[in-house]
Design an enzyme around this catalytic site. Structure first.
Site, PDB file in Angstrom:
ATOM      1  N   ALA A 108       4.283   1.265   8.080  1.00 35.71           N
ATOM      2  CA  ALA A 108       5.161   0.134   8.404  1.00 35.71           C
ATOM      3  C   ALA A 108       4.455  -0.733   9.441  1.00 35.71           C
ATOM      4  O   ALA A 108       3.965  -0.229  10.445  1.00 35.71           O
ATOM      5  CB  ALA A 108       6.479   0.648   8.962  1.00 35.71           C
ATOM      6  N   GLU A 136      -9.076 -15.540  14.102  1.00 39.95           N
ATOM      7  CA  GLU A 136      -9.645 -14.972  12.873  1.00 39.95           C
ATOM      8  C   GLU A 136     -11.035 -14.392  13.078  1.00 39.95           C
ATOM      9  O   GLU A 136     -11.822 -14.890  13.883  1.00 39.95           O
ATOM     10  CB  GLU A 136      -9.768 -16.072  11.836  1.00 39.95           C
ATOM     11  CG  GLU A 136      -8.478 -16.355  11.163  1.00 39.95           C
ATOM     12  CD  GLU A 136      -8.650 -16.413   9.669  1.00 39.95           C
ATOM     13  OE1 GLU A 136      -7.683 -16.126   8.982  1.00 39.95           O
ATOM     14  OE2 GLU A 136      -9.757 -16.751   9.189  1.00 39.95           O
ATOM     15  N   TYR A 193      -2.117  -8.886  16.888  1.00 40.18           N
ATOM     16  CA  TYR A 193      -2.167  -7.890  15.811  1.00 40.18           C
ATOM     17  C   TYR A 193      -3.281  -6.871  16.056  1.00 40.18           C
ATOM     18  O   TYR A 193      -3.077  -5.656  16.046  1.00 40.18           O
ATOM     19  CB  TYR A 193      -2.395  -8.615  14.476  1.00 40.18           C
ATOM     20  CG  TYR A 193      -2.592  -7.706  13.294  1.00 40.18           C
ATOM     21  CD1 TYR A 193      -1.505  -7.074  12.699  1.00 40.18           C
ATOM     22  CD2 TYR A 193      -3.865  -7.475  12.758  1.00 40.18           C
ATOM     23  CE1 TYR A 193      -1.681  -6.233  11.606  1.00 40.18           C
ATOM     24  CE2 TYR A 193      -4.049  -6.641  11.675  1.00 40.18           C
ATOM     25  CZ  TYR A 193      -2.950  -6.029  11.096  1.00 40.18           C
ATOM     26  OH  TYR A 193      -3.128  -5.202  10.018  1.00 40.18           O
ATOM     27  N   ASP A 204      11.834   2.083   4.974  1.00 38.34           N
ATOM     28  CA  ASP A 204      11.318   0.723   4.828  1.00 38.34           C
ATOM     29  C   ASP A 204      12.478  -0.239   5.077  1.00 38.34           C
ATOM     30  O   ASP A 204      13.582  -0.001   4.598  1.00 38.34           O
ATOM     31  CB  ASP A 204      10.770   0.527   3.404  1.00 38.34           C
ATOM     32  CG  ASP A 204       9.812  -0.647   3.306  1.00 38.34           C
ATOM     33  OD1 ASP A 204       8.658  -0.437   2.909  1.00 38.34           O
ATOM     34  OD2 ASP A 204      10.232  -1.787   3.641  1.00 38.34           O
ATOM     35  N   ASN A 205      12.239  -1.303   5.823  1.00 36.97           N
ATOM     36  CA  ASN A 205      13.336  -2.263   6.048  1.00 36.97           C
ATOM     37  C   ASN A 205      13.315  -3.395   5.015  1.00 36.97           C
ATOM     38  O   ASN A 205      14.088  -4.338   5.109  1.00 36.97           O
ATOM     39  CB  ASN A 205      13.284  -2.835   7.475  1.00 36.97           C
ATOM     40  CG  ASN A 205      12.081  -3.736   7.685  1.00 36.97           C
ATOM     41  OD1 ASN A 205      11.219  -3.869   6.812  1.00 36.97           O
ATOM     42  ND2 ASN A 205      12.012  -4.364   8.846  1.00 36.97           N
ATOM     43  N   LEU A 206      12.423  -3.287   4.066  1.00 38.07           N
ATOM     44  CA  LEU A 206      12.302  -4.240   2.951  1.00 38.07           C
ATOM     45  C   LEU A 206      12.009  -5.670   3.430  1.00 38.07           C
ATOM     46  O   LEU A 206      12.315  -6.628   2.738  1.00 38.07           O
ATOM     47  CB  LEU A 206      13.560  -4.219   2.058  1.00 38.07           C
ATOM     48  CG  LEU A 206      13.942  -2.832   1.501  1.00 38.07           C
ATOM     49  CD1 LEU A 206      15.144  -2.938   0.582  1.00 38.07           C
ATOM     50  CD2 LEU A 206      12.765  -2.213   0.736  1.00 38.07           C
ATOM     51  N   SER A 218      -6.600  -1.294  11.511  1.00 36.22           N
ATOM     52  CA  SER A 218      -7.171  -2.429  10.783  1.00 36.22           C
ATOM     53  C   SER A 218      -8.594  -2.738  11.208  1.00 36.22           C
ATOM     54  O   SER A 218      -8.966  -2.563  12.374  1.00 36.22           O
ATOM     55  CB  SER A 218      -6.307  -3.654  11.075  1.00 36.22           C
ATOM     56  OG  SER A 218      -6.972  -4.826  10.686  1.00 36.22           O
ATOM     57  N   VAL A 269      -4.619 -12.802   1.185  1.00 35.88           N
ATOM     58  CA  VAL A 269      -5.153 -13.981   0.490  1.00 35.88           C
ATOM     59  C   VAL A 269      -5.235 -13.760  -1.030  1.00 35.88           C
ATOM     60  O   VAL A 269      -5.014 -14.701  -1.807  1.00 35.88           O
ATOM     61  CB  VAL A 269      -6.508 -14.414   1.099  1.00 35.88           C
ATOM     62  CG1 VAL A 269      -7.611 -13.430   0.782  1.00 35.88           C
ATOM     63  CG2 VAL A 269      -6.873 -15.817   0.651  1.00 35.88           C
ATOM     64  N   ILE A 307       0.846  -1.203   0.000  1.00 38.67           N
ATOM     65  CA  ILE A 307       0.000   0.000   0.000  1.00 38.67           C
ATOM     66  C   ILE A 307       0.878   1.249   0.000  1.00 38.67           C
ATOM     67  O   ILE A 307       0.605   2.217  -0.707  1.00 38.67           O
ATOM     68  CB  ILE A 307      -0.962   0.004   1.214  1.00 38.67           C
ATOM     69  CG1 ILE A 307      -1.812  -1.280   1.228  1.00 38.67           C
ATOM     70  CG2 ILE A 307      -1.873   1.237   1.182  1.00 38.67           C
ATOM     71  CD1 ILE A 307      -2.668  -1.464   2.476  1.00 38.67           C
TER      72      ILE A 307
END
Ligand code: UD1
Length: 307
Positions: free
Chosen positions: A76, A274, A145, A31-33, A121, A189, A12
């Protein structure tokens, strides 16, 4: 105007960076890639990139002093519910501590910013029955999370109110589109489905496929983020979604129709932590002028074309 995008080489983040460059902003990326890739950024030569970890507090402080960004987009993250269950301490250090440290530094040094946008989120809503989810619906974060995202939202909003910082939070629902890395079992997904269909690999379906998600194409997400920036909104939370609920089974069927391919499916037990059903009320965003431009069919066709 200058923008700092953490996670700017990620899925994103890189779309956001391209948009900000096109809008004429100077853009700085950290960014730490770990999941990102610099090739995701189209306008790489016009962007200042630091390959660093947002947990490197000293580095981040120096960067803020030197770059003095007007806008900060904190993207991040370790973006997976399942990964946070495997590695709760490590995901916490990224998903909460790094954000908190940055806020604290901004407060202490009175860094003059125009907006600090934290990306949270839909996972914060958990499995409570009210649907569609509104920003003021009850929350029930079920995984490390989701807990980190929700707790960090509260910090971001409290810092906004208590110390008069222009902070805002967004709750991403399920974002998909080009640049989403399919390489980890914890990847989104639709990136995994695309990889399976393209390379004739078997797809592992966790649960019975009746779980629902609100999938939003990444270009609509960028539209939403930019509207929020332009509106100068503070101390608010916004859902970013499409506003449509679809089961995983129906998404697979739609994708098979769009691509003309048949997916091989292996069944596996549902994942812990979930959410069963997820769909957003996007009314608050619509009030800012948001209109979803990409239906699931259109988004999937476009994604498949470029895959
Ligand atoms: C996703 C995002 C998360 C975001 C949240 C918002 C990713 C990796 N995660 O979480 O960052 O905050 O939406 O709602 O993009 N599945 C399979 N097989 C697979 C992979 C997944 O069946 O190989 C199932 C999962 O069990 C789940 C659904 O597909 O039921 C979606 O999974 P996933 O893409 O990981 O997203 P979320 O967990 O919803």
């Amino acid at each position: 105007m200058k923008a700092l995008v953490t996670g700017g080489a990620g899925f994103i983040g890189s779309h956001l960076v391209d948009h900000l460059v096109a809008e004429g902003l100077d853009v700085v990326v950290v960014d730490n890639l770990s999941m990102g890739d610099l090739h995701n950024i189209k306008h790489q030569d016009e962007v200042t990139v630091y390959v660093e970890d947002v947990r490197n507090e000293k580095f981040m402080q120096q960067l803020l002093q030197e770059e003095q960004p007007d806008y900060i987009y904190f993207l991040a993250a370790v973006a997976s519910v399942a990964d946070s269950i495997e590695r709760p301490a490590e995901t916490h250090s990224v998903n909460q501590t790094a954000v908190f440290n940055m806020l604290e530094y901004i407060r202490k040094t009175a860094l003059p910013i125009k907006q600090f946008l934290f990306t949270s989120s839909a996972a914060v809503y958990g499995n409570l029955p009210e649907l569609p989810k509104k920003e003021d619906s009850r929350v029930d974060p079920l995984s490390p999370y989701a807990i980190d995202k929700y707790a960090t939202e509260r910090f971001v909003l409290a810092y906004g109110e208590l110390y008069d910082l222009p902070t805002v939070c967004v709750r991403f629902f399920n974002v998909y589109g080009p640049g989403q890395n399919p390489s980890s079992p914890y990847s989104g997904v639709l990136s995994i489905l695309t990889d399976c269909l393209k390379n004739n690999k078997a797809f592992t379906l966790y649960g019975d496929g009746s779980q629902t998600r609100d999938f939003v194409y990444v270009e609509d997400v960028i539209q939403a983020l930019w509207l929020i920036t332009k509106s100068d909104t503070s101390h608010e939370v916004f859902n970013i979604a499409n506003g449509n609920e679809a089961s995983l089974t129906s998404i697979i069927e739609t994708y098979e129709t769009v691509t003309g391919q048949k997916l091989q499916v292996k069944m596996a037990p549902g994942r812990d932590g979930e959410v069963k059903r997820s769909v957003a009320n996007i009314g608050k965003l619509v009030k800012l002028g948001y209109t979803t431009k990409w239906s699931l069919e259109a988004g999937l066709s476009k994604y498949w074309e470029g895959a």
